[in-house]
Scaffold this active site. Structure first.
Site, mmCIF file in Angstrom:
data_model
loop_
_atom_site.group_PDB
_atom_site.id
_atom_site.type_symbol
_atom_site.label_atom_id
_atom_site.label_comp_id
_atom_site.label_asym_id
_atom_site.label_seq_id
_atom_site.Cartn_x
_atom_site.Cartn_y
_atom_site.Cartn_z
ATOM 1 N N CYS A 114 0.806 -1.221 0.000
ATOM 2 C CA CYS A 114 0.000 0.000 0.000
ATOM 3 C C CYS A 114 0.842 1.275 0.000
ATOM 4 O O CYS A 114 0.365 2.343 -0.387
ATOM 5 C CB CYS A 114 -0.937 0.002 1.200
ATOM 6 N N HIS A 251 -3.281 7.446 1.714
ATOM 7 C CA HIS A 251 -3.663 6.117 1.261
ATOM 8 C C HIS A 251 -5.065 5.841 1.775
ATOM 9 O O HIS A 251 -5.361 6.044 2.956
ATOM 10 C CB HIS A 251 -2.674 5.083 1.804
ATOM 11 N N ASN A 281 -9.972 0.041 -0.587
ATOM 12 C CA ASN A 281 -8.514 0.095 -0.502
ATOM 13 C C ASN A 281 -7.943 -0.498 -1.788
ATOM 14 O O ASN A 281 -7.977 -1.705 -2.004
ATOM 15 C CB ASN A 281 -8.040 -0.700 0.715
#
Length: 324
Positions: A114, A251, A281
């Site tokens: 990520c 993020h 996500n």
């Protein structure tokens, strides 16, 4: 004069298939309310059968090039951040290079889960600062739907697919924090915490791709502190503070992590770009997706001070400060 890596254009791509929270109510013990309350996610996109990370990356790259007013022949290199490549090798970047008809320069992938886009941006900035390239495509692209365990209600509801890209161009600046472009970066990792987020497969172990595994609560406890610290460290490197920020582009993992980080930094939520509700996500794709959406909506404007920050498996985390 100081050389700077300035953002020339940003774009994104999302698969056509939209997956609402109600989809998961049919396959695991969960509910729309439970997912929204704990993550802020309302829907996400899943890649179609046969749709690959490199294809999505190429579409996002085309959009970024169009916004930049450039052609692929103007680009010297491609860096792709991904943890879900089409193949073990070659890199997604070289596949994108071929798809776009780029027959010069070079491409490579960066894998920091990520946090991948933050690491890719930092590498791209270094290539420009060193004089290796003048223009570079930086892409985050993921097909996380392919590594989800659809029987694990704690993880399968959180992730989505997509791609985002931006074009960086070498320009001369004055050398202070009023310059446009990437002003600073801060990167970190700590392999002692790998069990918090990993995929239980790999070429040298199981010879299969495996499924994503996550320890949600311990990861949450690490995330807010580390994201705040890395963002403030990156700002401090160039004599800036939280008060100087126009936008946080985080993020997009979980609304509670985003809110907790913003609160700790003293930045109101109306100065935070949010896409987690629509995309879930998307790992390394989430920051460039959010940057593209923020620009499309007219929020991020030239001259704005932006900080991006992310944390992912490894653990790996970091932040980049950009004057848009």
């Amino acid at each position: 004069m100081t050389k700077r890596a300035v953002v020339k254009g940003v774009g994104h791509y999302l698969p056509q298939r939209v997956v609402p929270n109600s989809y998961f109510e049919k396959i695991v013990d969960t509910s729309d309310e439970w997912i929204r309350t704990r993550s802020g996610i309302e829907r996400r996109h899943f890649a179609a059968e046969g749709e690959t990370t490199s294809q999505m990356a190429a579409e996002a790259a085309r959009a970024a090039l169009e916004k930049a007013g450039l052609k692929i022949d103007d680009i010297d290199a491609i860096v792709v951040a991904t943890s879900t490549p089409d193949l073990t090798f070659p890199s997604v970047a070289t596949m994108v290079q071929n798809e776009l008809g780029m027959t010069r320069g070079f491409g490579f992938d960066v894998q920091a889960v990520c946090a991948g886009f933050v690491f890719a941006l930092t590498n791209a900035n270094a290539l420009i600062m060193s004089g290796q390239v003048d223009r570079i495509l930086v892409i985050g692209a993921e097909t996380f739907s392919r590594i989800l365990d659809m029987t694990d209600r704690s993880t399968c509801v959180l992730f989505g697919d997509g791609a985002g890209a931006l074009v960086l161009e070498a320009q001369e600046g004055s050398g202070d924090n009023t310059d446009r472009g990437i002003l600073s970066a801060d990167l970190n990792s700590d392999g002692r915490m790998r069990e918090m987020l990993y995929v239980d497969g790999g070429v040298s172990t199981t010879q299969t791709s495996g499924h994503l595994r996550m320890q949600g609560n311990p990861l949450f406890r690490q995330a807010v502190g580390k994201l705040t610290e890395t963002a403030e460290t990156a700002l401090k490197k160039v004599g800036l503070t939280d008060d100087d920020l126009d936008w946080i582009v985080p993020h997009q993992a979980n609304i509670r992590i985003i809110q907790g980080t913003a609160k700790k930094m003293g930045v109101p939520m109306d100065r935070v770009i949010l896409t987690v509700q629509d995309h879930g996500n998307t790992s390394a794709a989430s920051i460039p997706l959010a940057l593209s959406v923020g620009c499309t909506e007219g929020k991020i404007k030239q001259g704005d001070l932006v900080v991006t920050e992310a944390i992912g498996g490894g653990l790996a985390w970091g932040a980049v400060v950009i004057r848009w």
